[in-house]
Scaffold this motif. Structure first.
Motif, PDB file in Angstrom:
ATOM      1  N   HIS A 185      43.592  39.656  27.271  1.00  0.00           N
ATOM      2  CA  HIS A 185      44.357  40.914  27.262  1.00  0.00           C
ATOM      3  C   HIS A 185      43.519  42.048  28.099  1.00  0.00           C
ATOM      4  O   HIS A 185      45.181  42.617  28.297  1.00  0.00           O
ATOM      5  N   TYR A 186      43.075  41.574  28.765  1.00  0.00           N
ATOM      6  CA  TYR A 186      42.862  42.770  29.852  1.00  0.00           C
ATOM      7  C   TYR A 186      42.243  41.513  31.031  1.00  0.00           C
ATOM      8  O   TYR A 186      41.471  41.034  31.449  1.00  0.00           O
ATOM      9  N   SER A 187      42.934  42.481  32.124  1.00  0.00           N
ATOM     10  CA  SER A 187      42.050  41.325  33.831  1.00  0.00           C
ATOM     11  C   SER A 187      41.492  42.069  34.321  1.00  0.00           C
ATOM     12  O   SER A 187      40.874  43.045  33.748  1.00  0.00           O
ATOM     13  N   ASP A 188      40.848  41.281  34.941  1.00  0.00           N
ATOM     14  CA  ASP A 188      39.560  41.274  35.323  1.00  0.00           C
ATOM     15  C   ASP A 188      39.839  42.967  36.584  1.00  0.00           C
ATOM     16  O   ASP A 188      38.401  43.518  36.062  1.00  0.00           O
ATOM     17  N   ASP A 189      40.252  43.621  36.932  1.00  0.00           N
ATOM     18  CA  ASP A 189      40.337  45.371  37.303  1.00  0.00           C
ATOM     19  C   ASP A 189      40.412  46.091  36.186  1.00  0.00           C
ATOM     20  O   ASP A 189      39.422  46.280  36.792  1.00  0.00           O
ATOM     21  N   ASP A 190      40.272  45.349  34.493  1.00  0.00           N
ATOM     22  CA  ASP A 190      39.947  46.772  33.996  1.00  0.00           C
ATOM     23  C   ASP A 190      38.699  46.418  33.477  1.00  0.00           C
ATOM     24  O   ASP A 190      38.493  47.186  33.306  1.00  0.00           O
ATOM     25  N   LEU A 191      38.132  44.822  33.533  1.00  0.00           N
ATOM     26  CA  LEU A 191      37.195  45.412  33.753  1.00  0.00           C
ATOM     27  C   LEU A 191      36.355  45.544  34.172  1.00  0.00           C
ATOM     28  O   LEU A 191      34.612  45.819  33.755  1.00  0.00           O
TER      29      LEU A 191
END
Length: 754
Positions: A185-191
């Motif tokens: 649900h969340y991109s690698d960038d978000d994390l």
């Protein structure tokens, strides 16, 4: 006493004549080879009676015990046929001087604290090896895993040695890659933005975030947990976190395996109490969550704190508010029950703060929501820790509870300070302002008192900005933010209105929070505005306003911010309302009102939809019209598809923009991934609409072109969070416009901060 050092190791035992006997008669003991150590010292370490038969096992134990003292390089027991036990020893040398060689990145003072051998110590090879390991651990903590340490000695006279630790520090073991597995649900960038550890990039040369640290990696797991719990994923777990060190020990790859679990919405909220006389109905307005909201662990904590504080005001000092979440994985619904229980009768004895060498104790103490002597409260301590972390003055905040007696406990706070000063410099290009340069210095913990001091300079082909600011976060020892600004702004409007402007002045600010989401700010501004360099062919409306005027302005802004993130929002909304009144002194008399509304939705995985509206209205009073300097303009960054000041009233002859007394700017935007998340680039599509009202003094004028028709444009673009700051590239195409409007299809805005 002579001090000598020797690094060879020997351990033998010769039993002449009686070597094979199980018991040996010992007539007496003599010691050979002593130079510094006393005979009595040697005899005190052995347990060999004279004039008796001694078991072989006891001799063996005595020899080992004597050798283990670390005083000797070699120990030999020799028992003659006449029963005389001769103990032959070779004393360990003394460390004459100890040196560190090659330690450029780690100071000698830090290394000295870690090693046990120093000048005057008895040289011991085993201790040397232990010290080598300690030195290596120091370097690992600084991110250098390829460090090698070679101990060497130089023999001196009188059984002394100089001990040298030759250190090859090696390169920093930077993080070359951070992998997330299981994030749907969340991109690698978000994390990656949510954690402290960062992948190595050339532009992070002044940051330690790309250096691997085991403690930091463990904290990253907690940050990931907070990230998901704040967004409704109550079942989230980090199932595995592995740091892989490269064979040459110069880089790491971090692998986080995640189990996101189900995302839950709040179905029902219940408050129960085991304590008599507690009216639970009064507690419901204190809960930060509502039915239908996504579960948010942060809001659950703030609700617990709010209920606890309210009960404390009502005289219930020893309470424990325990949230209980009942989840239905099939429906994705959650019932939350806040259980009010009788708490343990424990009081806070002392709050001890350690590790803050620069930051004053008071800066940390004022973030506590609990005082010495108060009833012990876990939720308040947890909130206090979060407040201290949010200061962003410390790389580590550790809060522990230490019982002191039956009903009292200390709170120990240990912090590690980090740099709070920033120097920024940047260059860029904007289709609005042309080439630009910006530099500034900011100190967020000025004098260790939590104050902020900043100096910024921005120069472009169109504008020049100079600003000095100072902010006191706890004005008059209250939870009030106070500040002062001094500014000078110069702008070139020759291309849009045939004139230049300059504004010089100062501002006083005061702000406070009603809740975590609701805040208000008041301000007083005094400035001098100038309109000069008016072109000879400029509109007569502009020529009439050439010169300077003083403005004394009182204003306020109230903000209600329910976004999930102020930096990269994906859910929630933001509302602000501000107004300014000019006329308490000075030449200008006007009232100005502005409002902004934003609403964010996550449509699908990493697709964010934004609706926004800006509206403003300004009018003069006391017979004064609103001057050109204070009117609204739309276009450029505030209405894509149109040039700066591209719409609104315009002189028919000169084409000069005259601004407006009111405006509405609204639109919708969808941002989405385009496969370049790794470098911070996202795509977007948008539609903008804007209306600019007619200015004072031109109603019915034949020489002015004006239409109240809404202008509309649509387009697409890209947003790049680059090393130089945010870069916006937009292609916008006007759909509804007037013939005299100034359009702009391509817009580039280059961020200015490194």
């Amino acid at each position: 006493m002579k001090k000598v050092g020797l690094y060879t190791l020997g351990l033998t035992m010769l039993l002449s004549g009686n070597a094979q006997a199980d018991e040996i008669f010992v007539r007496g003991v003599e010691v050979e080879g002593l130079k510094r150590v006393e005979v009595d010292t040697v005899l005190s370490y052995i347990n060999v009676p004279t004039g008796q038969t001694v078991p072989q096992e006891k001799l063996d134990d005595s020899l080992k015990q004597l050798y283990n003292t670390g005083l000797f390089t070699d120990v030999i027991f020799d028992v003659k046929n006449d029963g005389l036990l001769t103990i032959k020893v070779v004393e360990n040398p003394i460390v004459n001087k100890r040196y560190f060689d090659g330690n450029e990145k780690v100071g000698e003072e830090m290394l000295s604290k870690e090693v046990s051998l120093d000048s005057g110590s008895i040289y011991d090879r085993a201790k040397v090896q232990e010290d080598v390991q300690r030195i290596l651990e120091v370097y690992k903590r600084t991110g250098r895993y390829a460090t090698s340490v070679t101990p060497k000695i130089i023999k001196r006279d009188q059984n002394r040695v100089d001990l040298i630790y030759e250190i090859d520090e090696g390169p920093l073991a930077n993080i070359t890659k951070i992998n997330f597995v299981g994030n749907k649900h969340y991109s690698d960038d978000d994390l990656a933005n949510a954690i402290m550890s960062k992948e190595s990039r050339w532009y992070r040369i002044f940051s330690s975030s790309e250096t691997y640290d085991a403690d930091k990696s463990n904290y990253d797991k907690e940050l990931l947990r907070r990230f998901y719990l704040k967004r409704g994923y109550a079942d989230f777990r980090v199932t595995s976190a592995v740091a892989e060190l490269s064979p040459d020990k110069t880089s790491f790859v971090l692998n986080y395996v995640l189990d996101e679990g189900k995302r839950y919405k709040v179905a029902n909220i219940t408050i129960t109490s085991e304590i008599k006389d507690v009216n639970t109905a009064d507690m419901y307005p204190l809960v930060a969550l509502n039915r239908g909201d996504w579960f948010n662990d942060t809001k659950v904590d703030s609700s617990v704190q709010a209920i606890t504080e309210e009960l404390g005001k009502q005289g219930f000092a020893f309470v424990d508010v325990v949230p209980d979440m009942q989840m239905d994985t099939k429906s994705g619904k959650m019932n939350i029950t806040f259980n009010i229980k009788e708490g343990e009768r424990v009081f806070v004895n002392r709050i001890n703060i350690k590790g803050n060498t620069r930051t004053h104790d008071e800066v940390i103490r004022r973030e506590f929501r609990i005082d010495e002597g108060d009833a012990f409260n876990v939720s308040k301590i947890k909130a206090s820790r979060k407040n201290i972390e949010n200061l962003n003055y410390f790389s580590k905040v550790d809060v522990k509870t230490v019982p002191t007696d039956a009903n009292r406990a200390d709170i120990d706070v240990e912090v590690e300070e980090k740099s709070t000063g920033y120097f920024n410099v940047g260059i860029g290009y904007s289709t609005v302002n042309g080439m630009l340069f910006r530099t500034g210095v900011t100190e967020n913990n000025f004098r260790g008192m939590g104050q902020q001091l900043g100096l910024d300079v921005g120069i472009s082909q169109r504008t020049q900005e100079y600003d000095i600011s100072f902010t006191e976060p706890y004005f008059m020892n209250r939870n009030l933010t106070a500040g002062v600004d001094l500014f000078r702004t110069e702008e070139d409007y020759q291309d849009y209105g045939s004139y230049d402007t300059a504004s010089t002045g100062g501002r006083l600010r005061l702000g406070w929070k009603y809740t975590d989401d609701l805040s208000q700010y008041v301000r007083y501004t005094y400035k001098q505005d100038e309109i000069d360099n008016v072109d000879a062919d400029a509109s007569h409306y502009i020529k009439e306003e050439a010169g300077s005027s003083d403005a004394s302005i009182i204003g306020q802004t109230i903000i209600y911010d329910k976004r999930d993130s102020a930096i990269n929002p994906k859910e929630g909304y933001y509302i602000s309302f501000g107004n300014d009144i000019a006329g308490a002194g000075g030449d200008e008399k006007y009232a100005k009102f502005d409002t902004k509304l934003y609403k964010y939705y996550t449509i699908a995985d990493d697709y964010t939809f934004k609706l926004f509206t800006h509206a403003g209205y300004i009018f003069g009073y006391g017979g004064e019209d609103v001057r050109l300097f204070n009117r609204y303009n739309l276009g450029g960054s505030t209405l894509r598809g149109f040039d700066t000041a591209g719409i609104g009233a315009r002189d028919k002859t000169t084409g000069d923009a005259l601004g407006g007394n009111w405006m509405v700017y609204s639109g919708a935007e969808m941002s989405f991934p385009i496969g370049l998340d790794e470098v911070g680039i996202r795509g977007r599509t948008f539609a903008d609409m804007g209306i600019l009202g007619k200015p004072d003094g031109i109603s019915g004028a034949d020489d002015v072109e004006y239409s109240s028709t809404p202008r509309v444009a649509a387009g697409f673009g890209f947003q790049w969070l680059s090393p130089m700051g945010q870069i916006d590239v937009d292609f916008a195409f006007p759909i509804v416009k007037e013939d005299y409007d100034e359009t702009q299809v391509f817009r580039l805005n280059f961020g200015t901060r490194l």
